[in-house]
Write an enzyme that holds these catalytic residues in place. Structure first.
Site, mmCIF file in Angstrom:
data_model
loop_
_atom_site.group_PDB
_atom_site.id
_atom_site.type_symbol
_atom_site.label_atom_id
_atom_site.label_comp_id
_atom_site.label_asym_id
_atom_site.label_seq_id
_atom_site.Cartn_x
_atom_site.Cartn_y
_atom_site.Cartn_z
ATOM 1 N N GLU A 182 0.198 -5.033 2.007
ATOM 2 C CA GLU A 182 -1.174 -5.463 1.741
ATOM 3 C C GLU A 182 -1.163 -6.839 1.082
ATOM 4 O OE1 GLU A 182 -3.341 -2.596 -0.545
ATOM 5 O OE2 GLU A 182 -5.206 -2.986 0.510
ATOM 6 N N GLU B 6 -2.725 8.004 -1.800
ATOM 7 C CA GLU B 6 -2.825 6.829 -0.920
ATOM 8 C C GLU B 6 -1.585 5.980 -1.167
ATOM 9 O OE1 GLU B 6 -6.474 4.461 -1.234
ATOM 10 O OE2 GLU B 6 -5.317 2.643 -0.824
#
Ligand SMILES: *[C@@H]1O[C@H](CO)[C@@H](O)[C@H](O)[C@H]1NC(C)=O
Length: 323
Positions: free
Chosen positions: A147, A142
């Protein structure tokens, strides 16, 4: 089986085949995908199932998002992707409406160039992300490229995979690496690089957004943020040359076998509320507290009762290009 003659002939053939191609690949990337405006729907689709990260969110389908204005192609040709900022909600009912887009396909090593006019601002209860994930977690990896949560004003880059995968090779970068172990050997933390102030949230938007680029090779993953006024000319003219880019925000390279640990990825762009990250750290985020014994509930209450706070919780994407 393998005589020294066969070995040397094989090595010769291999080197004459591989070297020019490898050199060419380094110097010039070819445009593979160019998503902008309506062409997004060639490569991306709506995810409208319950949020796997347990947010107080309702991800809508495409017709609902278009009907309610959560998604729109602006007059400038960019893609607006917002959240419901009009409805007061019952904190015990379904979560705030938002959009989560995912690529239809899986993509591997290459250069990814995301041009953003705006991202969700520094807003209590929000958790926006641009990230990618392989079919099987965590084995296939991932990559969290952009973010942040709550009042974030600097980007947090995180990679996850299985086993041990060390990318803390001491390479020069602008961000702060707080963990170089991407594998489960570090628990669920992953390897983490925090960008400088202004690389996300309100200050990012004030400077007109900019370009995030990720170069993913068999050996490393590098991520850059270029504010609007300092985008490299090679990106602007459509022939990105990463060898001329300045120092990246993150340079993730070490003993980790990147090719083995990061398999082809589906890319995801979303905005959720509260949930596993934003909700869990809500109590430490100088955000309004309505239930002092329960930060997660305070987060949900805030998101449910203050629709007007989420007007700026939108992405505006000029383009996503894959080379
Ligand atoms: C989209 O969502 C709306 C509202 O939840 C629902 O009524 C509608 O049937 C859905 N449309 C499709 C094509 O699934």
């Amino acid at each position: 089986m393998s005589s020294s003659l066969m070995w040397s002939v094989g090595a010769l053939a291999l080197s004459s085949l591989v070297s020019p191609a490898a050199a060419a690949a380094k110097e010039s990337y070819q445009l593979l995908e160019n998503w902008h405006g309506d062409t997004f729907w060639d490569g991306w689709e709506f995810f409208d199932s319950p949020d796997p990260t347990n947010g107080f969110v309702t991800y809508t389908n495409q017709s609902r998002a278009e009907d309610t204005g959560l998604i729109d192609i602006t007059s400038r040709g960019s893609l607006y992707m917002g959240v419901d900022h009009k409805s007061k909600l019952d904190p015990s009912g379904p979560g705030r409406e938002s959009v989560r887009l995912e690529t239809k396909g899986f993509y591997k090593e290459g250069l990814y160039v995301l041009d953003l006019a705006h991202m969700p601002g520094s807003i209590c209860g929000t958790w926006p992300a641009f990230w990618s994930v392989g079919p099987s977690w965590p084995e296939d990896g991932e990559i969290d490229i952009i973010e942040g949560v709550n009042k974030h004003d600097s980007n947090k880059i995180v990679l996850h995979t299985s086993g041990s995968c060390d990318v803390g090779g001491g390479h020069e970068m602008l961000g702060d690496m707080s963990s170089g172990e991407c594998g489960e050997a570090s628990g669920t933390i992953g390897c983490v690089v925090k960008g400088k102030k202004g690389s996300s949230g309100d200050p990012f938007n004030k400077q007109g957004g900019g370009v995030y680029a990720m170069e993913w090779t068999e050996d490393f993953i590098k991520i850059w943020y270029f504010p609007r006024d300092s985008i490299p000319p090679s990106i602007t003219d459509g022939h990105p040359d990463s060898s001329t880019f300045p120092t990246p925000m993150a340079h993730l390279q070490g003993s980790c076998d990147i090719a083995a640990r990061f398999k082809p990825q589906k890319f995801i762009l979303d905005t959720t509320f509260c949930g596993d990250w934003s909700g869990n750290v809500y109590g430490d985020s100088s955000c309004p507290i309505s239930d002092s014994s329960n930060p997660m509930q305070s987060c949900v209450n805030y998101v449910a009762e203050n629709p007007e706070a989420f007007k700026e919780a939108y992405w505006e994407i000029n383009s996503i290009k894959l080379y």
